[in-house]
Design a protein around this motif. Structure first.
Motif, PDB file in Angstrom:
ATOM      1  N   GLU A  45      68.671  29.654  75.909  1.00  0.00           N
ATOM      2  CA  GLU A  45      68.596  28.244  76.261  1.00  0.00           C
ATOM      3  C   GLU A  45      69.143  28.061  77.666  1.00  0.00           C
ATOM      4  N   GLU A  46      68.427  27.351  78.500  1.00  0.00           N
ATOM      5  CA  GLU A  46      68.867  27.116  79.873  1.00  0.00           C
ATOM      6  C   GLU A  46      70.026  26.126  79.880  1.00  0.00           C
ATOM      7  N   LEU A  47      71.033  26.417  80.719  1.00  0.00           N
ATOM      8  CA  LEU A  47      72.194  25.546  80.838  1.00  0.00           C
ATOM      9  C   LEU A  47      72.165  24.825  82.176  1.00  0.00           C
ATOM     10  N   THR A  48      72.732  23.623  82.188  1.00  0.00           N
ATOM     11  CA  THR A  48      72.855  22.892  83.445  1.00  0.00           C
ATOM     12  C   THR A  48      74.104  23.377  84.175  1.00  0.00           C
ATOM     13  N   GLN A  49      74.211  23.033  85.445  1.00  0.00           N
ATOM     14  CA  GLN A  49      75.416  23.390  86.206  1.00  0.00           C
ATOM     15  C   GLN A  49      76.654  22.773  85.566  1.00  0.00           C
ATOM     16  N   ASP A  50      76.555  21.550  85.106  1.00  0.00           N
ATOM     17  CA  ASP A  50      77.700  20.877  84.484  1.00  0.00           C
ATOM     18  C   ASP A  50      78.146  21.601  83.215  1.00  0.00           C
ATOM     19  N   GLU A  51      77.203  22.086  82.418  1.00  0.00           N
ATOM     20  CA  GLU A  51      77.552  22.821  81.195  1.00  0.00           C
ATOM     21  C   GLU A  51      78.266  24.128  81.540  1.00  0.00           C
ATOM     22  N   VAL A  52      77.791  24.822  82.567  1.00  0.00           N
ATOM     23  CA  VAL A  52      78.432  26.070  82.990  1.00  0.00           C
ATOM     24  C   VAL A  52      79.835  25.786  83.501  1.00  0.00           C
ATOM     25  N   LYS A  53      80.003  24.756  84.321  1.00  0.00           N
ATOM     26  CA  LYS A  53      81.326  24.390  84.833  1.00  0.00           C
ATOM     27  C   LYS A  53      82.274  24.061  83.689  1.00  0.00           C
ATOM     28  N   LYS A  54      81.791  23.342  82.695  1.00  0.00           N
ATOM     29  CA  LYS A  54      82.621  22.971  81.551  1.00  0.00           C
ATOM     30  C   LYS A  54      83.088  24.216  80.797  1.00  0.00           C
ATOM     31  N   ILE A  55      82.181  25.162  80.596  1.00  0.00           N
ATOM     32  CA  ILE A  55      82.529  26.416  79.905  1.00  0.00           C
ATOM     33  C   ILE A  55      83.573  27.179  80.702  1.00  0.00           C
TER      34      ILE A  55
END
Length: 70
Positions: free
Chosen positions: A49-59
């Motif tokens: 599943e493709e992640l957004t930049q915001d999702e990656v930053k949150k992780i």
């Protein structure tokens, strides 16, 4: 730097020191049986599943910053 020794001699002594350590470790490990891990079935990922930049930053922001030994 030790006085009276050439740079070449110092480098050779340094290399000999670590080669000796490596040989001692190999000799110590020679008496162990070769380790063969048990075979385990591992699922194959067929879709990501493709992640957004915001999702990656949150992780990343939720990752621990230090290793804590138990």
């Amino acid at each position: 730097m030790p006085e009276g020794e050439s740079d070449t001699a110092i480098v050779e002594n340094f290399a000999d020191h670590f080669l000796d350590k490596i040989n001692k470790i190999r000799d110590a490990l020679a008496s162990f049986e070769k380790f063969t891990p048990d075979h385990k079935e591992v699922p194959c990922f067929g879709m990501f599943e493709e992640l957004t930049q915001d999702e990656v930053k949150k992780i990343i922001n939720h990752l621990q910053t230090k290793y804590h030994a138990n």
